[in-house]
Design an enzyme around this catalytic site. Structure first.
Site, mmCIF file in Angstrom:
data_model
loop_
_atom_site.group_PDB
_atom_site.id
_atom_site.type_symbol
_atom_site.label_atom_id
_atom_site.label_comp_id
_atom_site.label_asym_id
_atom_site.label_seq_id
_atom_site.Cartn_x
_atom_site.Cartn_y
_atom_site.Cartn_z
ATOM 1 N N GLU A 91 0.820 -1.199 0.000
ATOM 2 C CA GLU A 91 0.000 0.000 0.000
ATOM 3 C C GLU A 91 0.865 1.266 0.000
ATOM 4 O O GLU A 91 0.575 2.216 -0.722
ATOM 5 C CB GLU A 91 -0.930 0.017 1.231
ATOM 6 N N CYS A 137 -2.203 -2.842 7.257
ATOM 7 C CA CYS A 137 -1.697 -2.767 8.627
ATOM 8 C C CYS A 137 -1.864 -1.337 9.144
ATOM 9 O O CYS A 137 -2.189 -0.425 8.382
ATOM 10 C CB CYS A 137 -0.235 -3.201 8.659
ATOM 11 N N CYS A 146 0.121 1.295 7.118
ATOM 12 C CA CYS A 146 -0.470 1.568 5.810
ATOM 13 C C CYS A 146 -1.773 2.341 5.939
ATOM 14 O O CYS A 146 -2.046 3.250 5.153
ATOM 15 C CB CYS A 146 -0.666 0.267 5.038
#
Length: 156
Positions: free
Chosen positions: A59, A87, A90
């Site tokens: 990402e 996560c 990101c």
């Protein structure tokens, strides 16, 4: 929210990117496609092994590439398609960039099986900064606050 055919196609592309770059040894099986106004703007893949950079998540790489294409970091209204649930790092970047929506194919629970520790990181944010596994202690400095004040005076 359900996927329409174009959403499905972009998500499938993110999954294909994850396979390709995992198999080439660049990183873990994560891919991303960033789309603006219905058109793909940038792709990213996990390249933590190849780059030796633990922040080289799919990402983030897609956001970095999209920002270069546009010449700025404002990705307001964009949609991110990710092979895995983003996560905390990101997600933070997605909020800062103005990503409007995200579709993902696998969950944090599934990612645990391959050693991803996102859930542990997310749990740390619920603690006060000083109680985290990596304690963060506020140590005020007037010079640091002065830099913020100078920044604000320049913005006006």
């Amino acid at each position: 929210m359900t996927l329409d055919s174009s959403d499905h196609g972009f998500l499938k592309r993110a999954v294909d990117i994850a396979y390709d770059h995992m198999r080439s040894g660049e990183g873990k099986p994560f891919g991303a496609v960033l789309v603006l106004n219905g058109k793909p703007l940038a792709e990213g893949w996990n390249s933590v092994f190849a780059s030796k950079d633990l922040t080289a998540h799919a990402e983030l790489m897609a956001i970095r590439r999209a920002s270069k294409v546009l010449g700025h970091g404002d990705l307001s209204g964009s949609v991110l398609y990710a092979s895995g649930e983003p996560c905390p790092m990101c997600m933070g970047a997605m909020y800062l960039a103005g990503v409007a929506r995200c579709f993902y194919a696998t969950t944090w629970e599934e990612a645990k099986a391959i050693g991803v520790k996102s859930e542990e990181i997310r749990a740390e944010y619920e603690k006060s900064p000083a109680e985290r596994r990596i304690p963060c202690i506020h140590a005020p400095m007037p010079e640091a606050s002065a830099a913020f004040e100078e920044w604000l005076s320049r913005a006006g």
